[in-house]
Write an enzyme that holds these catalytic residues in place. Structure first.
Site, short mmCIF file in Angstrom:
data_model
loop_
_atom_site.label_atom_id
_atom_site.label_comp_id
_atom_site.label_asym_id
_atom_site.label_seq_id
_atom_site.Cartn_x
_atom_site.Cartn_y
_atom_site.Cartn_z
CB SER A 95 33.32 16.24 71.66
OG SER A 95 32.41 16.09 72.71
CE LYS A 170 29.70 17.60 72.46
NZ LYS A 170 29.03 17.97 73.69
#
Ligand code: NAD
Length: 293
Positions: A95, A170
């Site tokens: 991420s 995300k």
């Protein structure tokens, strides 16, 4: 297929194990040598660098903490791009900031390497049982080509758009999770302070509109005083910092996000950076002078 896997932490280890379990050959690398032991024991080959893993495989997966780590593993010395060949694929499942994903995508493209950003949601339990939610940005054809491999690690893999769109998705996910944990902590502190058993509150509301996957996962941890990660406070600070930076660059207001970002920062400075993010409850406990119980 022979797959390079870089970054064998809380998430990378079970994800790599699932690929091995599905019959893929793995060449693994982590900058911390002892992290490779478990996978080597399970049948993977250990590499001396990301470059070496890339030299041996046509597909490389990275699962490291943040943008600088991805850049180091891919674009740095002895990185993936030093070993990759034209036509190879890089799937970055970390991420990271969407702008960083686009930077890595461009550097890959210059070398003829195809790259997608494919961060995940679901945490360690879903990494273990192979049911992560995977959100993908990059070229559609590359996504289609690796779809079956993503689905070994995930319960879903959704193509979200061009390079960076996976990490943009995300960030949205991380805002919702962080604000949800803070809302749960605030509400359960109110009930607890007023003398209503938080366990009863949970049982009463989890099936209603306020119920959520976040509540189901985190309230038992808060009530059980189990703040072992899971997902570390410090990683969530990283995600919210990336969200705020991105919000500023595109002109999106992030009022709630910045409030929770400050709570997480306080917890970090109180020595809770390695706790699970359910420890946002501790922030409320500290300023309320009582435990949620
Ligand atoms: P972690 O800190 O447990 O593991 C990261 C691993 O990467 C470590 O073993 C570290 O040694 C290795 N590493 C770092 N830089 C490297 C480099 N340049 N080359 C090789 N190895 C390197 O982190 P994690 O919890 O597994 O998270 C990984 C990513 O997944 C993060 O971006 C995180 O935000 C994301 N994520 C985590 C969770 C979770 O619940 N833990 C859930 C969803 C997404």
């Amino acid at each position: 297929m022979k797959i390079g896997f870089i970054g064998l932490g809380i998430m990378g280890t079970p994800m790599a194990k699932n690929l091995l379990g599905a019959g893929h050959e793995l060449v693994v690398y982590d900058r911390s040598a002892e992290k490779m032991e478990e996978l080597v024991q399970a049948g993977a080959k250990g590499a001396a660098s990301s470059k070496e893993a890339a030299e041996e495989c046509r597909l490389v997966i990275t699962m490291v903490p943040n943008s600088p780590h991805v850049k180091a593993a891919v674009m740095g010395k002895d990185g993936v791009l030093e070993g990759a060949k034209e036509g190879d694929i890089l799937v970055d499942m970390s991420s990271i900031a969407p702008l960083a994903s686009q930077e890595v995508y461009k550097a890959c493209k210059e070398k003829g390497v195809r790259m997608i950003d494919a961060p995940v949601s679901g945490g360690e339990p879903k990494a273990i049982d192979g049911s992560l939610s995977i959100m993908v940005g990059g070229d559609r054809e590359t996504f289609d080509e690796v779809y079956d491999i993503l689905m070994v690690m995930g319960g879903s893999a959704v193509y979200c758009g061009d390079s960076g769109a996976g990490n943009m998705t995300k960030l949205a996910n991380q805002i919702i999770v962080a604000v949800n944990i803070a809302a749960v902590s605030e509400a359960f502190m109110l009930a607890s302070k007023a003398g209503v058993d938080p366990k009863k509150v949970f049982d009463a509301i989890k099936g209603g509109l306020a119920g959520s996957t976040v509540m189901n996962a985190k309230v038992p941890k808060i009530l059980g005083r189990d703040f072992a990660p899971g997902f570390r406070i410090d990683l969530h600070i990283k995600d919210l910092n990336n969200a705020v930076e991105t919000g500023h660059s595109v002109g999106a207001p992030l009022f709630l996000t910045t409030q929770v970002q400050e709570m997480l920062e306080r917890l970090h400075f109180d020595g809770c950076g390695s706790d699970d993010h359910s420890a946002i409850a501790k922030y409320y406990e500290k300023i309320s002078g009582s435990e949620i119980k």
